[in-house]
Design a protein around this motif. Structure first.
Motif, PDB file in Angstrom:
ATOM      1  N   LEU A  74      21.182  22.759  32.384  1.00  0.00           N
ATOM      2  CA  LEU A  74      20.605  21.498  32.831  1.00  0.00           C
ATOM      3  C   LEU A  74      19.091  21.628  33.020  1.00  0.00           C
ATOM      4  CD1 LEU A  74      21.303  18.611  33.715  1.00  0.00           C
ATOM      5  CD2 LEU A  74      21.589  19.479  36.046  1.00  0.00           C
ATOM      6  N   LYS A  75      18.370  20.739  32.357  1.00  0.00           N
ATOM      7  CA  LYS A  75      16.909  20.695  32.498  1.00  0.00           C
ATOM      8  C   LYS A  75      16.501  19.239  32.680  1.00  0.00           C
ATOM      9  CE  LYS A  75      16.324  25.098  31.657  1.00  0.00           C
ATOM     10  NZ  LYS A  75      15.838  26.008  32.714  1.00  0.00           N
ATOM     11  N   LEU A  76      15.717  18.975  33.717  1.00  0.00           N
ATOM     12  CA  LEU A  76      15.331  17.590  33.995  1.00  0.00           C
ATOM     13  C   LEU A  76      13.856  17.499  34.355  1.00  0.00           C
ATOM     14  CD1 LEU A  76      18.358  16.697  36.318  1.00  0.00           C
ATOM     15  CD2 LEU A  76      18.069  15.951  33.950  1.00  0.00           C
ATOM     16  N   GLU A  77      13.209  16.465  33.840  1.00  0.00           N
ATOM     17  CA  GLU A  77      11.851  16.235  34.320  1.00  0.00           C
ATOM     18  C   GLU A  77      11.934  15.328  35.550  1.00  0.00           C
ATOM     19  OE1 GLU A  77      10.210  12.967  33.411  1.00  0.00           O
ATOM     20  OE2 GLU A  77      12.266  12.375  32.945  1.00  0.00           O
ATOM     21  N   ALA A  80      14.048  11.914  35.988  1.00  0.00           N
ATOM     22  CA  ALA A  80      15.474  12.153  35.791  1.00  0.00           C
ATOM     23  C   ALA A  80      16.057  12.972  36.932  1.00  0.00           C
ATOM     24  CB  ALA A  80      15.701  12.871  34.459  1.00  0.00           C
ATOM     25  N   PHE A  81      15.253  13.907  37.429  1.00  0.00           N
ATOM     26  CA  PHE A  81      15.705  14.753  38.526  1.00  0.00           C
ATOM     27  C   PHE A  81      15.949  13.921  39.787  1.00  0.00           C
ATOM     28  CE2 PHE A  81      15.186  19.497  39.682  1.00  0.00           C
ATOM     29  CZ  PHE A  81      16.341  19.448  40.434  1.00  0.00           C
ATOM     30  N   PHE A  84      19.016  12.078  39.384  1.00  0.00           N
ATOM     31  CA  PHE A  84      20.134  13.014  39.436  1.00  0.00           C
ATOM     32  C   PHE A  84      20.468  13.375  40.888  1.00  0.00           C
ATOM     33  CE2 PHE A  84      21.717  17.412  39.466  1.00  0.00           C
ATOM     34  CZ  PHE A  84      22.826  17.274  38.638  1.00  0.00           C
ATOM     35  N   ILE A 133      15.981  24.057  37.288  1.00  0.00           N
ATOM     36  CA  ILE A 133      16.306  22.855  36.517  1.00  0.00           C
ATOM     37  C   ILE A 133      15.071  22.031  36.197  1.00  0.00           C
ATOM     38  CG2 ILE A 133      17.493  20.633  36.672  1.00  0.00           C
ATOM     39  CD1 ILE A 133      19.683  22.072  38.233  1.00  0.00           C
ATOM     40  N   TYR A 134      14.108  22.042  37.089  1.00  0.00           N
ATOM     41  CA  TYR A 134      12.966  21.159  36.970  1.00  0.00           C
ATOM     42  C   TYR A 134      12.041  21.573  35.831  1.00  0.00           C
ATOM     43  CZ  TYR A 134       8.744  18.604  38.240  1.00  0.00           C
ATOM     44  OH  TYR A 134       7.646  17.801  38.225  1.00  0.00           O
TER      45      TYR A 134
END
Lengths: 186, 186
Positions: A74-77, A80-81, A84, A133-134
């Motif tokens: 899981l990778k989120l900018e 989206a984070f 989430f 993740i970030y």
DNA sequence: CTTGAAATGTAGTGATTACTACAAATTAAT
DNA sequence: ATTAATTTGTAGTAATCACTACATTTCAAG
């Protein structure tokens, strides 16, 4: 493994499940014993005192939570984070842990150890999890952004617990608006 | 005013002071009585039960806090507000109230009434307070921004209470950076 | 002054809590 | 099989808590 140690772990596991389902403060020695299928007398045999049990139980639960958070791909900018996180708070699988986290933060401030140590451990894990993740946009300071996401999440958790969910959503939108206006997706 | 009512208020006032200095859960009937300079027996004479006392005490403290927040001439735009909030958390005059707020949110979720009602009251006052001081930049959605400031403050309070002050400061800087990059002061 | 009500003190109740003393039963070692 | 150690049960202790029964004092009204 020791038979003694084995029993300790069995008991710990069962009591942990019961604790997640209710709360720390609800778990008297008798309730713990019931959850473990034994007597309070026996718990005192396998554990030094109640705090010894709680430490084992909460340590075990912390580890569960840390495992639960692992999502290697899981990778989120930022935006989206934030979305989430807001949605994660309502996840039934996460919720019991958040309830306990909420309780532990209070216990940490009012009772000290062992709650402060456990709070620190979980806090650091959460920090690591965010960093893992970030995906920072541009040349952002990752530590600062991580702290912001942490603080924001704490705030959301509190709002959720005191039943101000509209404000959670409003805050999420405001937070996103703060970035979107200014950072056209590149 | 009734002599009866007068005594109730006197007692309430003294117990409120003691509660601010320690905590709600520390205040047993005996400690309340000591703080009020009377006996637990007397408290039961002037109040229906312990919850009746707590309600009076917490209502009184809420009002104090609301009054304390009043600053008619203070106007702040987002960045300044964020800094102001962060600094307010360390104010010795504010701190006891934050401690109690922190405790009440916990009690609201674990005990329900009267804590939920009091939580709601204080929450709404805080909301009003933000709106009264906040000068929105451009065509921002004030309700959303207010919610964000609320949530962010909650997060800061929790971080503060669990001793993660570096992260408070980092989060503040991140929050400000989020706006400054994009919104050159006009 | 008398009488009834309000105010206060003393002592205790019953519930819950973490924890323990003591003894019985079970298991393991020789 | 005997002895010793481990495991378990029964019962209880001491502390804390909110709350109360009962008696006594204080006070106020007529």
């Amino acid at each position: 493994m020791d038979k003694f140690e084995q029993k300790r772990q069995d008991y710990t596991h069962h009591i942990a499940k019961a604790t997640l389902a209710s709360s720390i403060k609800e778990m008297s020695l008798k309730k713990m014993a019931a959850a473990a299928g034994t007597s309070d007398r026996m718990l005192m045999h396998y554990f030094k005192d109640k705090q010894d049990i709680e430490t084992a139980v909460l340590t075990s639960i912390s580890q569960e939570l840390i495992d639960l958070l692992q999502q290697p791909d899981l990778k989120l900018e930022f935006t989206a984070f934030v979305r989430f996180l807001r949605q994660a708070i309502d996840e039934p699988r996460i919720k019991p842990y958040l309830n306990l986290w909420f309780e532990i933060t209070h216990l940490a401030t009012s009772q000290g150890e062992p709650y402060t140590s456990i709070t620190r451990t979980i806090g650091e894990s959460f920090d690591d999890w965010i960093k893992q993740i970030y995906v920072p946009t541009e040349g952002e300071d990752v530590d600062q952004q991580t702290a912001l996401l942490f603080v924001f999440t704490e705030g959301l958790v509190v709002m959720n617990k005191i039943g101000l969910e509209e404000r959670m959503d409003a805050a999420v939108e405001a937070m996103i608006a703060l970035t979107k206006d200014n950072r056209p997706r590149n």
